[in-house]
Design a protein around this motif. Structure first.
Motif, PDB file in Angstrom:
ATOM      1  N   THR A  12       0.864  -1.190   0.000  1.00 24.62           N
ATOM      2  CA  THR A  12       0.000   0.000   0.000  1.00 24.62           C
ATOM      3  C   THR A  12       0.895   1.232   0.000  1.00 24.62           C
ATOM      4  O   THR A  12       2.089   1.161   0.259  1.00 24.62           O
ATOM      5  CB  THR A  12      -0.908   0.027   1.239  1.00 24.62           C
ATOM      6  N   ASP A  13       0.287   2.353  -0.288  1.00 27.82           N
ATOM      7  CA  ASP A  13       1.027   3.614  -0.286  1.00 27.82           C
ATOM      8  C   ASP A  13       1.229   4.073   1.166  1.00 27.82           C
ATOM      9  O   ASP A  13       0.273   4.142   1.940  1.00 27.82           O
ATOM     10  CB  ASP A  13       0.259   4.679  -1.080  1.00 27.82           C
ATOM     11  N   PRO A  16       1.889  -1.549  -6.633  1.00 26.57           N
ATOM     12  CA  PRO A  16       0.699  -2.125  -5.978  1.00 26.57           C
ATOM     13  C   PRO A  16       0.446  -3.553  -6.454  1.00 26.57           C
ATOM     14  O   PRO A  16       0.583  -3.862  -7.634  1.00 26.57           O
ATOM     15  CB  PRO A  16      -0.427  -1.179  -6.392  1.00 26.57           C
TER      16      PRO A  16
END
Length: 498
Positions: free
Chosen positions: A345-346, A494
């Motif tokens: 995830t970011d 991602p």
């Protein structure tokens, strides 16, 4: 005694040449004279047939046949009519001024007469021609003579060839044979050297290739273009080299794989034994405390409410410590076995580091520590929970080993292949020899630290396992005023699997 195949090849060809020349010489010595005599007899017979044909015609044909036999064939002729010599080659060749005094005429006539006297004229008349030998005793010369009837009118032909011609020809032939044989032997020897080298050079090269193959060096190849048995042997050697190289390479890979599996098995066994020893050691104290305080409560040793509360608090703390250790070991086991797969995830690193500081604020405040977060403005794709576990271990260790009123600093910096988070804490460093051992399970730099101040020794092992799973890197170094622990987070996309 060792002899190379080149020498044997050379010797074989040379021996064949010597044998061949020897056979020719032997045949020449034993058969040439007989063969030459047989050929001259045939020549005399052929001449007699020609003379019989042209004698009756007379004229130019007869003169041409006589001249050809004397000048080309070297045969002396005499024509006898009614026992008188009407023509003799010796007489034809003598100048008219010396015919009467010429001894050669006498000799020619005497040889002709001797030939006529030696043969039976009745046999000559019946057979047509008889070949015999006549000796000129005065000159000690021998002649091969043919006496033949030319017509029914008592006319005969006497043709003679000196044996001296045949002896000279045989001698000349022997000398020429020896000279030509010597030259042939020299040429054959030179050709034998070239041919032996031509055939043995690829064999020597293939021998060197075979020796290299025996030493497990398969780089050498036969590069000849011959389309014969030697070329086929070279190509077969190349195929054998390729097959052996592949087979040995496969064996090497298999052996390497087996060796790695054996080492891994040994490592797992050592880890298992070490794990059992360390876990037993770590759990022994809290279990003993829980057992002791529980027995104290059962025996009624704690009489006051304060003692009872102290006993219960100690049992709870030790149970929590045991639970935390078990949970850490479970997390470490899942990471090492690859059962805990990351989800990317970011992550806003500034916000992330501030959250980590807030979670440990109570521990830091209890020691009056200053915790600083340096802003970087970086974002990165990675597994939030795993990175949180790593930085949480770093931060917990920093708080644990930073002295009262000390300082801790968290920062992030961009790297070519990701982002690096660094946790600095003031305090004492560790020796350079101990730095590589910090990542070992249950390792503590100071064995004398109290259980309250020291950790379980598993946290940095979790960092190592997490870095291996994410494909990142980790490390620790002594810096002026304290220590730095860093963790390199590789950049991922991602839903990417490392």
């Amino acid at each position: 005694m060792y002899h190379s195949i080149r020498f044997k090849f050379f010797a074989a060809i040379g021996a064949i040449a010597v044998i061949f020349i020897g056979i020719l010489t032997a045949l020449n010595v034993t058969l040439y004279d007989n063969y030459y005599l047989w050929q001259r007899e045939r020549t005399l017979k052929d001449l007699y047939q020609d003379m019989c044909t042209v004698y009756a015609e007379g004229g130019e044909n007869l003169a041409a046949t006589i001249l050809n036999s004397e000048d080309v064939l070297g045969i002396r002729l005499a024509i006898i009519s009614h026992r008188k010599v009407i023509y003799d080659s010796v007489v034809r060749e003598q100048p008219s001024s010396i015919i009467a005094a010429s001894e050669n005429i006498y000799n020619g006539l005497s040889i002709t007469q001797s030939a006529l006297n030696k043969v039976d004229m009745q046999d000559v008349n019946e057979k047509g021609a008889i070949i015999t030998s006549v000796v000129d005793h005065k000159r000690n010369e021998e002649f091969l003579c043919l006496v033949g009837r030319l017509s029914d009118h008592d006319e005969y032909l006497v043709a003679r060839i000196p044996f001296m011609y045949m002896e000279q020809n045989s001698a000349f032939n022997m000398v020429f044979l020896l000279i030509s044989g010597g030259i042939t032997l020299i040429v054959c020897t030179f050709l034998a050297f070239l041919i032996s080298r031509h055939f043995t050079r690829p064999l020597i090269k293939m021998g060197n290739i075979a020796n290299s193959m025996a030493a497990l060096d398969f780089s050498q190849k036969y590069d000849g273009s011959r389309q014969d048995e030697i070329g086929w042997l070279g190509q077969s050697l190349n195929r054998l080299s390729e097959h052996l190289e592949k087979a040995i390479e496969g064996l090497r890979k298999t052996n390497a794989k087996l060796a790695n599996e054996i080492r891994e098995k040994e490592r797992v066994d050592e880890m298992r034994q070490e794990f059992i020893v360390n876990v037993s050691h770590e759990l022994k104290t809290p279990i003993a405390l829980i057992q002791g305080y529980a027995e104290g409560l059962r025996e009624g040793i704690a009489e006051t409410p304060e003692d009872i509360a102290y006993y219960c608090t100690t049992i709870t703390d030790e149970a929590v410590r045991m639970n935390n250790l078990v949970m850490q070991l479970m997390n470490l086991s899942k990471l090492e076995l690859g059962r805990d797969q990351p989800t990317f995830t970011d992550i806003d690193l500034d916000e992330f580091l501030q959250v980590m500081v807030n979670q440990t604020a109570l521990l830091a405040d209890s020691k009056n520590l200053t915790v600083e977060v340096r802003q970087s403005g970086l974002h990165i794709f990675s597994d939030y929970g795993m990175v949180e576990q790593v930085i949480g271990n770093y931060l917990s260790n920093a708080i644990r080993y930073t002295p009262e009123h000390g300082k801790i600093c968290l920062s992030a910096a961009a790297q070519p292949d990701g982002a690096q988070i660094t946790v600095f804490n003031e305090g004492e460093g560790v020796t350079e020899q101990e730095l590589p051992r910090l990542w070992e399970k249950f390792y503590r730099t100071d064995k004398a630290r109290s259980r309250e101040s020291g950790g379980s020794g598993v946290g940095l092992s979790i960092v190592k396992a997490t870095a291996d799973l994410l494909g990142g890197a980790y490390g620790a170094r002594n810096v002026p005023g304290g220590m730095e622990f860093w963790f390199l987070i590789p950049e991922h996309q991602p839903n990417e699997t490392p």
